[in-house]
Write a protein that holds these residues in place. Sequence first.
Motif, PDB file in Angstrom:
ATOM      1  N   ASN A  36     -23.116  46.552 -13.388  1.00 17.99           N
ATOM      2  CA  ASN A  36     -23.962  46.092 -12.283  1.00 17.99           C
ATOM      3  C   ASN A  36     -25.501  46.551 -12.388  1.00 17.99           C
ATOM      4  N   THR A  37     -26.307  45.545 -11.861  1.00 23.01           N
ATOM      5  CA  THR A  37     -27.693  46.136 -11.757  1.00 23.01           C
ATOM      6  C   THR A  37     -27.954  46.476 -10.322  1.00 23.01           C
ATOM      7  N   TYR A  38     -28.742  47.498  -9.994  1.00 21.78           N
ATOM      8  CA  TYR A  38     -29.059  48.259  -8.912  1.00 21.78           C
ATOM      9  C   TYR A  38     -30.518  48.404  -8.695  1.00 21.78           C
ATOM     10  N   GLN A  39     -30.927  48.428  -7.171  1.00 25.89           N
ATOM     11  CA  GLN A  39     -32.447  48.551  -7.058  1.00 25.89           C
ATOM     12  C   GLN A  39     -32.426  49.834  -5.972  1.00 25.89           C
ATOM     13  N   VAL A  40     -33.482  50.258  -6.009  1.00 29.86           N
ATOM     14  CA  VAL A  40     -33.616  51.599  -5.002  1.00 29.86           C
ATOM     15  C   VAL A  40     -35.242  51.532  -4.736  1.00 29.86           C
ATOM     16  N   THR A  41     -35.443  51.741  -3.277  1.00 33.18           N
ATOM     17  CA  THR A  41     -37.070  51.950  -3.065  1.00 33.18           C
ATOM     18  C   THR A  41     -37.171  53.291  -2.923  1.00 33.18           C
ATOM     19  N   GLY A  42     -38.383  53.529  -3.292  1.00 33.74           N
ATOM     20  CA  GLY A  42     -38.620  55.124  -3.580  1.00 33.74           C
ATOM     21  C   GLY A  42     -39.799  55.561  -2.311  1.00 33.74           C
ATOM     22  N   ASN A  43     -39.987  56.819  -2.417  1.00 34.06           N
ATOM     23  CA  ASN A  43     -41.031  57.298  -1.462  1.00 34.06           C
ATOM     24  C   ASN A  43     -42.007  58.031  -2.312  1.00 34.06           C
ATOM     25  N   TYR A  44     -43.418  57.769  -1.586  1.00 31.53           N
ATOM     26  CA  TYR A  44     -44.531  58.316  -2.448  1.00 31.53           C
ATOM     27  C   TYR A  44     -44.827  59.768  -2.038  1.00 31.53           C
ATOM     28  N   LEU A  45     -44.986  60.872  -2.956  1.00 32.34           N
ATOM     29  CA  LEU A  45     -45.386  62.199  -2.313  1.00 32.34           C
ATOM     30  C   LEU A  45     -46.759  62.255  -2.745  1.00 32.34           C
ATOM     31  N   GLU A  46     -47.612  62.269  -1.982  1.00 37.43           N
ATOM     32  CA  GLU A  46     -49.052  62.213  -2.579  1.00 37.43           C
ATOM     33  C   GLU A  46     -49.207  63.776  -2.885  1.00 37.43           C
ATOM     34  N   LYS A  47     -49.005  64.508  -2.288  1.00 38.98           N
ATOM     35  CA  LYS A  47     -49.067  66.142  -2.745  1.00 38.98           C
ATOM     36  C   LYS A  47     -48.662  66.191  -4.136  1.00 38.98           C
ATOM     37  N   ASN A  48     -47.671  65.736  -4.637  1.00 42.16           N
ATOM     38  CA  ASN A  48     -47.247  65.649  -6.132  1.00 42.16           C
ATOM     39  C   ASN A  48     -47.512  64.724  -6.832  1.00 42.16           C
ATOM     40  N   ASN A  49     -48.269  63.778  -6.249  1.00 42.32           N
ATOM     41  CA  ASN A  49     -48.280  62.594  -7.096  1.00 42.32           C
ATOM     42  C   ASN A  49     -46.989  61.756  -7.594  1.00 42.32           C
ATOM     43  N   ALA A  50     -46.025  61.797  -7.079  1.00 41.13           N
ATOM     44  CA  ALA A  50     -44.695  61.433  -7.365  1.00 41.13           C
ATOM     45  C   ALA A  50     -43.959  60.305  -6.631  1.00 41.13           C
ATOM     46  N   VAL A  51     -43.070  59.401  -7.167  1.00 46.45           N
ATOM     47  CA  VAL A  51     -42.306  58.717  -6.168  1.00 46.45           C
ATOM     48  C   VAL A  51     -40.662  59.254  -6.588  1.00 46.45           C
ATOM     49  N   ILE A  52     -39.955  59.378  -5.330  1.00 46.89           N
ATOM     50  CA  ILE A  52     -38.947  59.817  -5.464  1.00 46.89           C
ATOM     51  C   ILE A  52     -38.004  58.841  -5.062  1.00 46.89           C
ATOM     52  N   PHE A  53     -36.844  58.575  -5.945  1.00 46.27           N
ATOM     53  CA  PHE A  53     -36.027  57.703  -5.599  1.00 46.27           C
ATOM     54  C   PHE A  53     -34.550  58.137  -5.325  1.00 46.27           C
ATOM     55  N   ASN A  54     -33.971  58.195  -4.253  1.00 49.96           N
ATOM     56  CA  ASN A  54     -32.705  58.582  -3.779  1.00 49.96           C
ATOM     57  C   ASN A  54     -31.569  57.740  -4.033  1.00 49.96           C
ATOM     58  N   MET A  55     -30.681  58.169  -5.147  1.00 44.18           N
ATOM     59  CA  MET A  55     -29.581  57.410  -5.577  1.00 44.18           C
ATOM     60  C   MET A  55     -28.442  56.962  -4.455  1.00 44.18           C
ATOM     61  N   ALA A  56     -28.496  57.542  -3.410  1.00 40.34           N
ATOM     62  CA  ALA A  56     -27.584  57.050  -2.286  1.00 40.34           C
ATOM     63  C   ALA A  56     -28.275  55.877  -1.517  1.00 40.34           C
ATOM     64  N   ASP A  57     -29.418  55.612  -1.878  1.00 40.14           N
ATOM     65  CA  ASP A  57     -30.168  54.463  -1.060  1.00 40.14           C
ATOM     66  C   ASP A  57     -30.079  53.024  -2.105  1.00 40.14           C
TER      67      ASP A  57
END
Length: 125
Positions: free
Chosen positions: A97-118
């Motif tokens: 299957n194909t899945y999508q997940v929305t991430g959260n931007y962490l400005e301090k680290n300039n990174a986007v984190i994607f939680n697999m539970a979401d």
Amino acid sequence: MWNGNKHSVRVEISISGKRKEIHIGKDVVRLLGAPKYLCLKINKAMDSIAVMPCPGKEYMSFKVPDGILLGKHVSMRVVSSAFVERILAVNGYKDNNTYQVTGNYLEKNNAVIFNMADMRLFKEE
């Protein structure tokens, strides 16, 4: 290039078990400052993925396609059978299957984190 607000954009990745690829959305690239290379980093529990700018020679670094922010038919796809199969299996998702997940931007680290539970089902194949 972009006049959006870093805290109000919607950033997503999709993971296709059938095609064994991760599609990184254009807003993720914009949000991270349109770097030349992006890295995928995963924690030991394999329950979240971080996407962040990095040097081109770093492990799990991938070149951002030229013109990605300007072209309609340009996208960023990372193909890795072993990585996609493992991340889906560890988190209890079907590998066809194909899945999508929305991430959260962490400005301090300039990174986007994607939680697999979401992750949510996008397409059954």
